[in-house]
Design an enzyme around this catalytic site. Structure first.
Site, PDB file in Angstrom:
ATOM      1  CB  CYS A  12      49.364  35.586  46.848  1.00 43.55           C
ATOM      2  SG  CYS A  12      48.478  36.123  44.831  1.00 43.55           S
ATOM      3  CG  HIS A  40      46.207  43.371  36.811  1.00 45.89           C
ATOM      4  ND1 HIS A  40      45.435  43.727  37.495  1.00 45.89           N
ATOM      5  CD2 HIS A  40      45.757  43.197  35.523  1.00 45.89           C
ATOM      6  CE1 HIS A  40      44.226  43.514  36.731  1.00 45.89           C
ATOM      7  NE2 HIS A  40      44.729  43.196  35.310  1.00 45.89           N
ATOM      8  CG  HIS A  72      42.860  38.704  37.140  1.00 44.37           C
ATOM      9  ND1 HIS A  72      43.921  39.147  35.764  1.00 44.37           N
ATOM     10  CD2 HIS A  72      43.375  39.054  38.121  1.00 44.37           C
ATOM     11  CE1 HIS A  72      44.947  39.957  37.292  1.00 44.37           C
ATOM     12  NE2 HIS A  72      44.586  39.702  37.726  1.00 44.37           N
ATOM     13  CG  HIS A 122      39.518  43.665  38.885  1.00 47.07           C
ATOM     14  ND1 HIS A 122      39.626  42.025  38.797  1.00 47.07           N
ATOM     15  CD2 HIS A 122      40.846  44.055  39.180  1.00 47.07           C
ATOM     16  CE1 HIS A 122      41.211  42.345  39.076  1.00 47.07           C
ATOM     17  NE2 HIS A 122      41.713  43.282  39.765  1.00 47.07           N
ATOM     18  CD  GLU A 124      39.295  38.198  41.836  1.00 45.14           C
ATOM     19  OE1 GLU A 124      38.205  38.194  43.082  1.00 45.14           O
ATOM     20  OE2 GLU A 124      40.597  38.640  41.797  1.00 45.14           O
ATOM     21  CB  THR A 160      40.543  36.689  45.461  1.00 50.13           C
ATOM     22  OG1 THR A 160      40.664  37.680  44.365  1.00 50.13           O
ATOM     23  CG2 THR A 160      38.920  36.186  45.164  1.00 50.13           C
ATOM     24  CB  CYS A 188      42.707  35.430  48.566  1.00 52.33           C
ATOM     25  SG  CYS A 188      44.538  35.176  48.343  1.00 52.33           S
ATOM     26  CB  SER A 216      48.461  45.952  40.440  1.00 45.70           C
ATOM     27  OG  SER A 216      48.264  44.255  41.426  1.00 45.70           O
TER      28      SER A 216
END
Length: 635
Positions: A12, A40, A72, A122, A124, A160, A188, A216
């Site tokens: 992305c 990841h 992240h 996680h 993020e 996201t 996202c 991931s």
């Protein structure tokens, strides 16, 4: 074997940007470090290390040089610490993650309660919560959302890479637990596109390969949404994990990849599968009469639990796997077949020397069954389905030998959170969408129920009249009222129409399943909306007052509130009247608090009563003198 690649897959924008920024630092003389793996994907991290960009767990491990903040993101304290250590900071935080961090901060700054939808561990999610002073409540499942307490104001920020399908079901739960819910849908766009593409592709293929790091989050969710639509799915990191036997008897394979998967890894996977295709598709010189797609008639010569062997005039017996006998597959082939049975089936695979021949009864039946559902759609007729598996997005069903799908919104006339109750049952549904090439069959149970509901509704509407009283059953309770069934049609009993007294929660007065009597206050013909009232069955406190209280009556009341122009006196539990200052004393410029105090009992005379304006005028039976104060006594 046909290989289909998802329309949206691989790197992305945010990941590509982070990797490029890390690669740019590798050209510098001094060493560079990423705070945690840049993305990841272990292959990308290893490649960067070969070029002098090393992953570390904390700033304490960095002696000097450049620190790269990974996609992240991190909390604000990391930036301060890096500056104090004299490190050059390259911020590769994904812009979408940045927005989620700032949205979380704004929620806390505004004094609202914060919920973060995502994986608690996680990186993020951890970074988002750090920007919110670690005050956010992190939840990932509907079950966690259900146990949250009700709050007046709540903000929601989303990881996201969070599943968009799970996002909506959790938001529906939070709507009922919050008066004012502010949602920042920080999923996202690339994540949504990848999930949508993966789901659409998974519906059309026999097998899905999801490529990306095992750690991931967005890649794991791609595999999860593919499995949710009932497609066999394998999650791999590299082509080395592919196994040839996965592709036996597979006609179509879908490929998608997580946002942290580089193109060169995806290409290696596709090249390896093409090699498998060649191995599986090399045909020997077999008789033209016995090739893939040929319909044969044969005799069952033996049956095991997982398969049967069939003789159909060829030099070897063919294998009929349990999963190809019927859909859904029987628990054992012995439950359906026995030795000596005559069957008709289709050859599924390219015949190769010394390799088994595989047959399918279900594939043969599908042609006839596609014609059946096509005709049902053209005639707008319902067909019989059987529920097989309830998934978050809806219900997988069978229609004869075909697999179909009923979206959650098409499962019932009312909103439901799951269609679990339909698993194992047969029911009617109408065909919404057919695409035989993509093996796509979408149906609606709601369409059938709506017809019956509308007929029942029309009949019920003939027998209702505004102003009449009806026995009803409470079907659903909402913060703003209750929905009551009055004989086949539901009406809204608003919280303000439940009692003459103010109530805080509908649940304090009513419960689901309770039988009550209500009055039909209004009926909107165009929208078929009914407005009901419970309190209209009893007299209002002012109606009772008009009947029981007369001008001139002398009553004993209690002072409940003092105002500049007088006092309000409760003459009973429901009625308060105004005792004007002029009816308390003749003293000019007098202050009410010099004569009365809250809670004081006084004897009053009724001087006026207006039911329509809900006003009761009172006067003291005897005017009062001001209460003596310490200062006046001293004088």
């Amino acid at each position: 074997m046909e290989i289909r690649i998802a329309e949206n897959c691989g790197f992305c924008y945010g990941v590509k940007r982070a990797v490029n920024m890390a690669q740019d630092t590798s050209d510098q003389l001094e060493r560079s470090y990423t705070l945690g793996p840049i993305i990841h994907n272990p292959q990308v991290v290893s490649n960067l290390e070969e070029h002098g960009v090393y992953a570390v767990d904390s700033l304490d491990e960095i002696p000097g040089g450049t620190v790269i903040i990974r996609s992240h993101g991190v909390g604000p304290a990391v930036y301060e610490e890096a500056t104090d250590k004299g490190l050059k900071v390259v911020d590769a935080t994904c812009p979408h993650v940045k927005k989620a961090q700032q949205d979380a901060k704004s929620v806390i700054d505004s004094g609202m309660s914060l919920v973060i939808l995502g994986e608690k561990k996680h990186p993020e999610v951890i970074s988002i919560n750090l920007w919110a002073q670690n005050k956010g409540i992190v939840i990932e499942t509907e079950e966690k959302a259900k146990i949250l307490p009700f709050v007046e104001n709540r903000g929601v920020v989303v990881q996201t890479t969070f599943s968009q399908f799970k996002f909506q079901s959790i938001i529906d739960i939070l709507e009922e637990k919050t008066q004012n819910l502010k949602v920042f849908k920080t999923i996202c766009t690339a994540t949504q596109e990848r999930q949508n593409s993966a789901v659409e592709l998974a519906k059309t293929v026999d097998l899905m390969i999801v490529v990306g790091g095992k750690n991931s989050g967005n890649t794991n969710r791609l595999a999860e949404v593919c499995r949710d639509v009932g497609c066999t799915t394998y999650h791999i990191e590299t082509a080395a994990e592919l196994q040839l036997d996965w592709f036996n008897h597979v006609q179509t394979v879908g490929v998608t990849a997580g946002a942290s998967t580089p193109d060169w890894i995806i290409k290696e996977v596709i090249d390896t599968m093409n090699e498998f295709e060649q191995l599986l598709a090399n045909e020997a010189d077999w008789a033209e009469d016995f090739k893939k797609g040929t319909v044969v008639e044969g005799t069952v010569v033996s049956v095991e639990d997982d398969k049967a062997y069939v003789s159909f005039g060829y030099k070897t017996e063919a294998t009929l796997n349990r999963t190809e006998i019927a859909y859904p597959a029987p628990a054992s082939a012995k439950d359906v077949l026995k030795e000596g049975d005559q069957i008709k089936a289709v050859i599924m695979n390219h015949i190769k020397e010394d390799n088994p021949i595989y047959l399918s009864i279900t594939r043969l039946a599908k042609d006839e069954d596609w014609q059946y559902v096509q005709e049902a759609q053209e005639k707008d007729e319902p067909i019989i389905c059987k529920g097989v598996d309830a998934i978050p997005a809806g219900l997988v069903v069978t229609v004869k030998s075909l697999r179909g799908f009923i979206p959650l919104s098409q499962g019932d006339v009312h909103f439901v959170k799951s269609l679990d109750s339909l698993v194992g049952t047969e029911f009617e549904a109408k065909v919404l969408e057919i695409d035989e090439k993509k093996n796509r069959l979408v149906l609606s149970r709601r369409a059938v129920l709506e017809v019956a509901r509308q007929a029942k509704l029309e009949e019920a509407l003939k027998n209702i009249h505004v102003g009449d009283n009806y026995k009803g059953i409470v079907r659903k309770i909402m913060p703003y009222g209750a929905f009551v069934d009055i004989g086949g049609i539901e009406g809204l009993l608003h919280i303000s129409d439940i009692s003459w007294h103010k109530i805080k929660r509908v649940e304090d007065v009513l419960s689901v399943g309770q039988e009550i009597e209500v009055k039909l206050q209004s009926f909107d013909v165009e929208s078929n909306k009914l407005s009901l009232s419970l309190k209209a069955l009893t007299k209002s406190p002012w109606d009772v007052a008009e009947e029981t209280i007369k001008v001139g009556d002398v009553l004993t009341g209690k002072v409940v509130r003092l105002v500049a122009y007088g006092a309000f006196v409760a003459v009973n539990d429901d009625i308060q009247g105004l005792l004007h200052i002029s009816q308390i004393t003749k003293q000019r410029n007098a202050k009410v608090e010099d004569y009365l105090t809250r809670g004081k009992e006084v004897e009053v005379k009724v001087i006026s009563l207006n039911k329509d304006e809900k006003k009761l005028g009172l006067a003291l039976t005897e005017l009062m003198e001001p209460v003596a104060t310490a200062e006046s006594d001293a004088e």
